[in-house]
Design a protein around this motif. Structure first.
Motif, PDB file in Angstrom:
ATOM      1  N   VAL A 152      43.301  55.977  37.729  1.00 18.06           N
ATOM      2  CA  VAL A 152      42.056  56.289  37.156  1.00 18.06           C
ATOM      3  C   VAL A 152      41.306  55.280  36.218  1.00 18.06           C
ATOM      4  N   TRP A 153      42.139  54.622  35.375  1.00 18.14           N
ATOM      5  CA  TRP A 153      41.584  53.249  34.797  1.00 18.14           C
ATOM      6  C   TRP A 153      41.079  52.376  35.750  1.00 18.14           C
ATOM      7  N   VAL A 154      41.837  51.971  36.627  1.00 19.15           N
ATOM      8  CA  VAL A 154      41.292  50.852  37.543  1.00 19.15           C
ATOM      9  C   VAL A 154      40.066  50.951  38.288  1.00 19.15           C
ATOM     10  N   ARG A 155      39.789  52.322  38.648  1.00 17.12           N
ATOM     11  CA  ARG A 155      38.585  52.724  39.227  1.00 17.12           C
ATOM     12  C   ARG A 155      37.504  52.489  38.536  1.00 17.12           C
ATOM     13  N   GLU A 156      37.497  52.588  37.101  1.00 14.59           N
ATOM     14  CA  GLU A 156      36.445  52.325  36.065  1.00 14.59           C
ATOM     15  C   GLU A 156      36.225  51.004  35.559  1.00 14.59           C
ATOM     16  N   ASN A 157      37.495  50.399  35.543  1.00 14.58           N
ATOM     17  CA  ASN A 157      37.462  48.978  34.929  1.00 14.58           C
ATOM     18  C   ASN A 157      37.763  47.837  35.840  1.00 14.58           C
ATOM     19  N   GLY A 158      38.336  47.943  36.947  1.00 16.05           N
ATOM     20  CA  GLY A 158      38.945  47.038  37.637  1.00 16.05           C
ATOM     21  C   GLY A 158      40.486  46.689  37.520  1.00 16.05           C
ATOM     22  N   PRO A 159      41.004  45.679  38.389  1.00 19.01           N
ATOM     23  CA  PRO A 159      42.491  45.245  38.219  1.00 19.01           C
ATOM     24  C   PRO A 159      42.985  45.257  36.685  1.00 19.01           C
ATOM     25  N   VAL A 160      44.254  45.766  36.520  1.00 18.28           N
ATOM     26  CA  VAL A 160      44.801  45.529  35.190  1.00 18.28           C
ATOM     27  C   VAL A 160      45.074  44.127  34.938  1.00 18.28           C
ATOM     28  N   PRO A 161      44.785  43.646  33.724  1.00 19.37           N
ATOM     29  CA  PRO A 161      45.025  42.282  33.423  1.00 19.37           C
ATOM     30  C   PRO A 161      46.441  41.970  33.351  1.00 19.37           C
ATOM     31  N   PRO A 162      46.777  40.513  33.320  1.00 22.95           N
ATOM     32  CA  PRO A 162      48.202  40.106  33.440  1.00 22.95           C
ATOM     33  C   PRO A 162      48.892  40.585  31.794  1.00 22.95           C
ATOM     34  N   ARG A 163      50.013  40.984  32.281  1.00 23.55           N
ATOM     35  CA  ARG A 163      50.824  41.134  30.900  1.00 23.55           C
ATOM     36  C   ARG A 163      50.124  42.471  29.989  1.00 23.55           C
ATOM     37  N   HIS A 164      49.419  43.464  30.873  1.00 26.21           N
ATOM     38  CA  HIS A 164      48.932  44.614  30.054  1.00 26.21           C
ATOM     39  C   HIS A 164      49.454  45.726  31.181  1.00 26.21           C
ATOM     40  N   ILE A 165      49.254  46.955  30.448  1.00 31.39           N
ATOM     41  CA  ILE A 165      49.759  48.199  31.142  1.00 31.39           C
ATOM     42  C   ILE A 165      48.786  49.268  30.792  1.00 31.39           C
ATOM     43  N   VAL A 166      48.569  50.207  31.691  1.00 31.60           N
ATOM     44  CA  VAL A 166      47.642  51.415  31.430  1.00 31.60           C
ATOM     45  C   VAL A 166      48.579  52.621  30.920  1.00 31.60           C
ATOM     46  N   VAL A 167      48.295  53.344  29.708  1.00 34.25           N
ATOM     47  CA  VAL A 167      49.066  54.147  29.225  1.00 34.25           C
ATOM     48  C   VAL A 167      48.050  55.156  28.740  1.00 34.25           C
ATOM     49  N   PHE A 168      48.721  56.401  28.485  1.00 31.79           N
ATOM     50  CA  PHE A 168      47.845  57.743  27.625  1.00 31.79           C
ATOM     51  C   PHE A 168      47.547  57.238  26.362  1.00 31.79           C
ATOM     52  N   ASP A 183      38.905  59.267  29.682  1.00 30.37           N
ATOM     53  CA  ASP A 183      38.959  59.197  28.159  1.00 30.37           C
ATOM     54  C   ASP A 183      40.369  59.541  27.565  1.00 30.37           C
ATOM     55  N   ARG A 184      41.236  59.719  28.689  1.00 32.38           N
ATOM     56  CA  ARG A 184      42.781  59.966  27.933  1.00 32.38           C
ATOM     57  C   ARG A 184      43.637  58.736  28.000  1.00 32.38           C
ATOM     58  N   VAL A 185      43.007  57.712  28.868  1.00 29.99           N
ATOM     59  CA  VAL A 185      44.044  56.552  29.240  1.00 29.99           C
ATOM     60  C   VAL A 185      43.119  55.304  28.613  1.00 29.99           C
ATOM     61  N   GLU A 186      44.015  54.128  28.518  1.00 27.04           N
ATOM     62  CA  GLU A 186      43.659  52.909  27.890  1.00 27.04           C
ATOM     63  C   GLU A 186      44.690  51.853  28.363  1.00 27.04           C
ATOM     64  N   CYS A 187      44.099  50.600  28.305  1.00 26.78           N
ATOM     65  CA  CYS A 187      45.110  49.405  28.825  1.00 26.78           C
ATOM     66  C   CYS A 187      44.972  48.726  27.473  1.00 26.78           C
ATOM     67  N   ILE A 188      46.522  48.382  27.397  1.00 23.07           N
ATOM     68  CA  ILE A 188      47.122  47.704  26.139  1.00 23.07           C
ATOM     69  C   ILE A 188      47.850  46.630  26.708  1.00 23.07           C
ATOM     70  N   SER A 189      48.208  45.643  25.686  1.00 32.03           N
ATOM     71  CA  SER A 189      49.130  44.651  26.198  1.00 32.03           C
ATOM     72  C   SER A 189      50.777  44.995  26.081  1.00 32.03           C
TER      73      SER A 189
END
Length: 232
Positions: A152-168, A183-189
């Motif tokens: 869901v996050w990748v469809r909106e923002n593109g590939p996950v950056p290195p050393r990052h993870i998508v979480v709720f 709106d429930r997920v975010e990408c953090i280091s």
């Protein structure tokens, strides 16, 4: 540190010259001969060679194996093929009918097992995270299945950056497909993810339980170790 009180053998002392001899000879000479030359026990030489990462060469191992097989009393000599012996299945290509039956069950190139799920299918992993199949690529399952919240996050923002993870986001985790929205997920280091999962972020009462459990575990281990030393 608990003393051995003379129960354990004195630790073998290796000189620089002995170590150099061991490194130079171990790969291509018998360990028994090296032990005699250096003046250490066979076990001591084996342990030291292992700690130094020393190995016998393939040529030495092959030569030793051949020498052992040539011994008249070697048990393997009884089961060796003798010169001039004709194998019982020489010229046999298979029994008629059996080969044809086997061909019917052979996998063809590109053929998928009958229970292969189609792309887009969903399932839960061991921790209850909802996964979705994205391809039929061979190899590791991570190439075929991805977490839905990450997709869901990748469809909106593109590939996950290195050393990052998508979480709720905190308090918004779900494994219901329709509820997993952007709106429930975010990408953090990875560093931020580690901070979020440390025990210091737990409620005070739960944090105290974790601390007490750690103290109890240490006391149990200490008592068990003490009991083992008394029975030696």
């Amino acid at each position: 540190m608990t003393k051995s009180r003379g129960i354990n053998r004195p630790k073998a002392v290796w000189t620089d010259d002995q170590l150099e001899t061991l490194r130079r000879l171990y790969s291509n000479y018998r360990t028994e001969d090296i032990a005699f030359l250096i003046g250490h026990t066979l076990d001591s030489v084996y342990r030291k060679a292992n700690s130094l990462g020393l190995k016998k060469t393939a040529e030495f191992v092959a030569a030793q194996s051949a020498r052992q097989l040539n011994r008249p009393d070697h048990p393997a000599r009884e089961s060796r093929f003798q010169k001039g012996l004709v194998p019982w299945n020489k010229g046999v290509k298979g029994v008629a009918g059996v080969q044809e039956a086997c061909r019917a069950t052979h996998f063809r190139p590109g053929q998928q097992p009958h229970n292969t799920l189609p792309i887009g299918s969903t399932k839960f992993d061991k921790s209850g995270v909802l996964l979705q199949k994205v391809s039929n690529a061979p190899g590791n399952g991570s190439k075929r299945w991805r977490a839905v919240h990450e997709l869901v996050w990748v469809r909106e923002n593109g590939p996950v950056p290195p050393r990052h993870i998508v979480v709720f986001k905190p308090g918004m985790k779900t494994n219901v497909l329709e509820e997993i929205t952007i709106d429930r997920v975010e990408c953090i280091s990875l560093a931020e993810n580690m901070k979020r999962n440390t025990r210091h972020n737990l409620p005070p009462e739960l944090n105290q339980i974790v601390q007490l459990k750690a103290v109890l575990t240490r006391q149990i281990n200490k008592r068990m170790k003490h009991g083992q030393e008394e029975h030696r």
